[in-house]
Every structure is written in C-alpha cells, then in structure tokens.
Scaffold this motif. Structure first.
Motif, PDB file in Angstrom:
ATOM      1  N   VAL A   1      21.638  94.733 130.322  1.00 33.65           N
ATOM      2  CA  VAL A   1      21.076  93.796 129.351  1.00 33.65           C
ATOM      3  C   VAL A   1      20.316  92.725 130.135  1.00 33.65           C
ATOM      4  CG1 VAL A   1      23.219  92.450 129.145  1.00 33.65           C
ATOM      5  CG2 VAL A   1      21.475  92.277 127.368  1.00 33.65           C
ATOM      6  N   VAL A   2      19.011  92.645 129.876  1.00 37.77           N
ATOM      7  CA  VAL A   2      18.137  91.685 130.553  1.00 37.77           C
ATOM      8  C   VAL A   2      18.241  90.346 129.827  1.00 37.77           C
ATOM      9  CG1 VAL A   2      15.761  91.169 131.243  1.00 37.77           C
ATOM     10  CG2 VAL A   2      16.558  93.548 131.175  1.00 37.77           C
ATOM     11  N   ASP A   3      18.366  89.283 130.581  1.00 34.05           N
ATOM     12  CA  ASP A   3      18.367  87.910 130.061  1.00 34.05           C
ATOM     13  C   ASP A   3      19.338  87.727 128.886  1.00 34.05           C
ATOM     14  OD1 ASP A   3      17.584  85.266 130.108  1.00 34.05           O
ATOM     15  OD2 ASP A   3      15.757  85.604 128.944  1.00 34.05           O
ATOM     16  N   PRO A   4      20.621  88.043 129.088  1.00 37.32           N
ATOM     17  CA  PRO A   4      21.563  88.068 127.961  1.00 37.32           C
ATOM     18  C   PRO A   4      21.820  86.731 127.283  1.00 37.32           C
ATOM     19  CG  PRO A   4      22.726  88.287 130.047  1.00 37.32           C
ATOM     20  CD  PRO A   4      21.263  88.360 130.354  1.00 37.32           C
ATOM     21  N   PHE A   5      21.508  85.609 127.927  1.00 40.41           N
ATOM     22  CA  PHE A   5      21.825  84.308 127.345  1.00 40.41           C
ATOM     23  C   PHE A   5      20.659  83.674 126.605  1.00 40.41           C
ATOM     24  CE2 PHE A   5      24.805  84.053 131.162  1.00 40.41           C
ATOM     25  CZ  PHE A   5      25.825  84.667 130.468  1.00 40.41           C
ATOM     26  N   ASP A   6      19.464  84.222 126.728  1.00 37.99           N
ATOM     27  CA  ASP A   6      18.300  83.628 126.079  1.00 37.99           C
ATOM     28  C   ASP A   6      17.681  84.607 125.091  1.00 37.99           C
ATOM     29  OD1 ASP A   6      16.356  81.771 125.454  1.00 37.99           O
ATOM     30  OD2 ASP A   6      15.151  82.177 127.229  1.00 37.99           O
ATOM     31  N   ARG A   7      17.084  85.664 125.603  1.00 41.74           N
ATOM     32  CA  ARG A   7      16.453  86.682 124.754  1.00 41.74           C
ATOM     33  C   ARG A   7      16.919  88.056 125.226  1.00 41.74           C
ATOM     34  NH1 ARG A   7      10.302  84.567 124.861  1.00 41.74           N
ATOM     35  NH2 ARG A   7      10.787  82.379 124.586  1.00 41.74           N
TER      36      ARG A   7
END
Length: 182
Positions: free
Chosen positions: A151-157
């Motif tokens: 999962v790429v950039d799980p905390f933002d997008r």
C-alpha cells in the motif's frame, strides 16, 4: 518532534533525510495519478507512476521502512533526548526487527511503501525507521504469503498494489533489464 525523529536527527543527521530526496520523481508521479479525476488521464498517469517506480527500481532507490522492535530490546536502552552521534549503549538482549505492516478494514495485511520520511510521519508507525531498497519492499510485498501486496502512502492517499500487479510489474522490470544488459 517525536522521539524517533529526534533520534534520527541526532544519529542520522541530514543524511538520513537526504537519502530519500532522490525519490521526488516517484512522489510527483504518484500524486499526479492520485489527483487526476479524468478516467482516461488517470490511466495515463498511473502508467507514468509505474514508469517512475520502475526507474526507482533500476536506480536502486531506497525508501524509509518502519520496523517493529519485535522483542522490545530497545525499550530503556537509551534516552532519545540525550543521545548524540557517536554515543554507545549496550542492549541487554539481541534486538529482533520485522517490517511493520498495515491492516485494512477487512483485517488484511499490506506492506507500507513510503517514498520519504515526511509521508511516513503523517500517521502512527513503528519505533525504528531504516532505509530499504525499493525493489526489496516490492519483492516482499509479492512474496510474503501473509500480505495482500503493497500500500503506497497509506496515511495520506492510500493506493494498493495487489500481488497480481506486483508480479506483472516485477516481471516486466526483470525482462526489460535482461534485454538492456545485452
């Protein structure tokens, strides 16, 4: 500033953050894809993101990876407020680390992929951050049976790269590399 950032600033210095600056092309391509609302352009932007990701693989890019101190060997071993570069401390037992994972709303595990430390600090992560080759993260996301993928950039997008996509992507990268080594 949290303890991990203070520790990285003291021990790793500016080099800790600079080593991820080379990932700016991947970051730009990723956000261009995520910001696109037109379906046709979205497909083109996704392909541009995959191309930037492939370039990162070929350029041997490293990404910040959160690791969990599996046996809590670091607890109490040092005070992040007082540690300085060159300080030594002794652990009472060997430290065992494992890459941190993200659990989705269905309880499925994903390997997080961050391109820089700033993205990593947008949410709660493990207590140890180490640089890891991008290729290793993608291969682990594909090869670990407990994971659904990356999962790429799980905390933002968040954007999931499922195993089927990772398998095709890594296969294409390997094929391209073989063809261009000749």
């Amino acid at each position: 500033m949290d303890d991990e950032m203070r520790f990285a600033d003291e021990v790793g210095g500016d080099d800790f953050y600079d080593e991820f600056r080379a990932n700016d092309d991947m970051v730009s391509a990723f956000y261009a894809f995520m910001d696109e609302s037109d379906e046709k352009m979205s497909t083109e932007r996704f392909m541009a993101f995959l191309n930037a990701l492939a370039k990162g693989v070929f350029d041997e890019a490293v990404v910040p990876m959160p690791f969990v101190d599996a046996n809590n060997a670091l607890d109490g071993a040092f005070d992040p407020e007082t540690v300085s570069e060159g300080d030594e401390f002794q652990l009472e037992e060997d430290a065992r680390f494992r890459m941190d994972t993200i659990t989705d709303s269905d309880g499925k595990l994903w390997l997080p992929l961050f391109f820089n430390v700033e993205a990593l600090h947008k949410g709660q992560t493990a207590n140890v951050i180490m640089p890891v080759p991008l290729l290793d993260v993608l291969q682990i996301g594909l090869g670990d049976d407990e994971l659904m993928g990356v999962v790429v950039d799980p905390f933002d997008r968040p954007c999931t790269l499922k195993k089927e996509l990772l398998e095709r992507f890594l296969g294409d990268c390997e094929e391209w590399q073989k063809e261009n080594e000749k």
